[in-house]
Write a protein that holds these residues in place. Sequence first.
Motif, PDB file in Angstrom:
ATOM      1  N   ALA A 476       8.767   8.735  -2.544  1.00  0.00           N
ATOM      2  CA  ALA A 476       9.984   8.094  -3.047  1.00  0.00           C
ATOM      3  C   ALA A 476       9.877   6.580  -2.963  1.00  0.00           C
ATOM      4  N   VAL A 477       9.279   6.084  -1.881  1.00  0.00           N
ATOM      5  CA  VAL A 477       9.093   4.643  -1.717  1.00  0.00           C
ATOM      6  C   VAL A 477       8.099   4.127  -2.752  1.00  0.00           C
ATOM      7  N   ASP A 478       6.981   4.835  -2.911  1.00  0.00           N
ATOM      8  CA  ASP A 478       5.996   4.426  -3.914  1.00  0.00           C
ATOM      9  C   ASP A 478       6.611   4.399  -5.301  1.00  0.00           C
ATOM     10  N   GLY A 479       7.439   5.393  -5.611  1.00  0.00           N
ATOM     11  CA  GLY A 479       8.067   5.457  -6.922  1.00  0.00           C
ATOM     12  C   GLY A 479       9.018   4.295  -7.162  1.00  0.00           C
ATOM     13  N   ALA A 480       9.772   3.935  -6.142  1.00  0.00           N
ATOM     14  CA  ALA A 480      10.705   2.812  -6.280  1.00  0.00           C
ATOM     15  C   ALA A 480       9.954   1.497  -6.474  1.00  0.00           C
ATOM     16  N   LEU A 481       8.856   1.330  -5.748  1.00  0.00           N
ATOM     17  CA  LEU A 481       8.069   0.106  -5.896  1.00  0.00           C
ATOM     18  C   LEU A 481       7.401   0.037  -7.269  1.00  0.00           C
ATOM     19  N   ALA A 482       6.935   1.186  -7.760  1.00  0.00           N
ATOM     20  CA  ALA A 482       6.332   1.222  -9.096  1.00  0.00           C
ATOM     21  C   ALA A 482       7.367   0.886 -10.161  1.00  0.00           C
ATOM     22  N   ALA A 495      17.479  -3.491  -7.145  1.00  0.00           N
ATOM     23  CA  ALA A 495      17.934  -2.166  -6.738  1.00  0.00           C
ATOM     24  C   ALA A 495      16.762  -1.260  -6.386  1.00  0.00           C
ATOM     25  N   HIS A 496      15.695  -1.319  -7.185  1.00  0.00           N
ATOM     26  CA  HIS A 496      14.501  -0.506  -6.895  1.00  0.00           C
ATOM     27  C   HIS A 496      13.875  -0.931  -5.567  1.00  0.00           C
ATOM     28  N   LEU A 497      13.755  -2.227  -5.352  1.00  0.00           N
ATOM     29  CA  LEU A 497      13.153  -2.699  -4.107  1.00  0.00           C
ATOM     30  C   LEU A 497      14.013  -2.312  -2.904  1.00  0.00           C
ATOM     31  N   MET A 498      15.326  -2.393  -3.066  1.00  0.00           N
ATOM     32  CA  MET A 498      16.206  -1.996  -1.969  1.00  0.00           C
ATOM     33  C   MET A 498      16.087  -0.494  -1.701  1.00  0.00           C
ATOM     34  N   THR A 499      15.888   0.305  -2.741  1.00  0.00           N
ATOM     35  CA  THR A 499      15.666   1.738  -2.555  1.00  0.00           C
ATOM     36  C   THR A 499      14.437   1.982  -1.694  1.00  0.00           C
ATOM     37  N   ALA A 500      13.384   1.214  -1.943  1.00  0.00           N
ATOM     38  CA  ALA A 500      12.167   1.354  -1.137  1.00  0.00           C
ATOM     39  C   ALA A 500      12.436   1.007   0.325  1.00  0.00           C
ATOM     40  N   VAL A 501      13.203  -0.058   0.542  1.00  0.00           N
ATOM     41  CA  VAL A 501      13.524  -0.489   1.908  1.00  0.00           C
ATOM     42  C   VAL A 501      14.337   0.577   2.628  1.00  0.00           C
TER      43      VAL A 501
END
Length: 549
Positions: A476-482, A495-501
């Motif tokens: 899930a983290v890899d997907g958000a960063l991608a 928003a994507h970067l915050m999802t990874a965090v």
Amino acid sequence: MHAEPNGQYGRIGRRGVLRAAGAGIGVLAVSAILSACAPQRPEGAEASDGTAARGSDTPIDTLTLALPSSLSTLDVSRESGILNYVVACLAQESLLSVGPTGKLGPGLAESWKQPDARTYVYTLRRDAKFSDGTPVTTDDVLASVEAARDTGSGLAYAWADVASVKATGAREITVRLKHPDAAFAWTPTPGTLLISSKAFLARNKGKVGTPGTLLLGSGPYRVTSFAADDHVALERNDHWWGERPSVRSLKLSFIPDAGTRLVAMKSGSVDGALNLPSDEARGWEREARVTYTGDRSVVALAFDTARAPFDDVHVRKAFAHAADRAGMTKGILHGRAEVASTLVSPDMWGDLLTADAVDAAYDKLPAWDFDLDLARAELAKSAHKDGFTLDLTYPSSGPQLGKAALVLAASLKELGITLNVKEATLEQWIAGLVPGKKPLQFLWYYPVTGDPAELTNAYLDSGATPTNLPHYDNAAVDGALAAARKTVDPAARGAHLMTAVTASAADLPYLPLWWAQTATAVTKDLVFEEPGPFALVGPWATRVKKTAA
């Protein structure tokens, strides 16, 4: 760590191992949120005497400042600790600059544009010359990019997704990416590109940054001597395109011992110091003008989740509850730090997310309160309930990390865990920041861009093998960063970067300890103007002035 990394990093940032070396500009706490516009007093900059001194144009013949550690090279592609940048950014420039408050600005490129999501075009300024008097050309830029992309360069990771770099005009450079990556906007800045001449690089391949070769750049200063265990000396570069600096001659003395640094200040041997720990900085306030500024740096524990004992999340949680982080910030850093809830300080989000959105997301992150009963309970759930022994090494330039480790060791002893705290030189510590080398390591990182992806990409992406100290792997983290890499819209990217965090927080690959401040000290007849979080990732000595009457 740019804070301090090396090697090929795929398309992920390496800075991890780098800036880490708190060999930078300070080591204390963070304050206000950085707005999209540069404030007059950046990020809560606070002078110890409560004043906001102004500088004058009075010439300064010589300036000597103390640094807390030695350097083995001036070449940031070989050793990229923050102190390496402190020196190199005086002599060399990039296409773009990062201002003291973290904003992109002109550098050797007077303008730039992005015609589409994969293309970046830079127009070189006409008046730029190297310190040897030769003009800066597109050939020099291309050669410098190729040097950064070389397999032996610690900066290669930042350029891995570049399809081509070409001169498309007499003063024009065009970079074409393999696929869209919004983080690339920060790549042609000092953190991952410092420009030298094509002839110099060809003539000195493998020797750049050594005492015999030094550096050649177009910055406001030129390096005149370098003794790896003693000092770096610089002189004003009269060919620089910018405004003439007040300081003519600059010496940066390597003085690792805190007591010796203060004695040097009192005796007049040095005019100030960079990178003062909070407990030491307080002792300078009577002798000097000490300025504390949020620098967005982070100190954290990195747990190797791929090996025992930290492959067990309950052990990681036991450590989290055994760490008196509030006590560390108050007792060790004298309140000039803020307990960190993640690697990315709130100020790093800039204009990607509003302050309210950041606060709301961070309020939901695990608190990991200091509670030895909870720590015992977590350890009892693990496969290591009877305890174990391991080491934790800290760099000599960061005594506050050593003190924090001792505080943690005392708590862990109550759980039956023995933590052996060891000191190493900064160079030894940086060399040891390699995934898989030790199950427990300090991450000490100074960002060099105003982009939160600098931390998330380097330390949370499973593909960032040279910097992902915990061997962290979460789809899930890899997907958000991608998704963030492919997103151009700032709010969506944020928003994507915050999802990874947030998605990584419960897994606890890192235990963030604190977000810090920078402490700089100069004699009271001097002032360091614009002491923002990125003040040292640029021509910082040009902002040292005599105090205005």
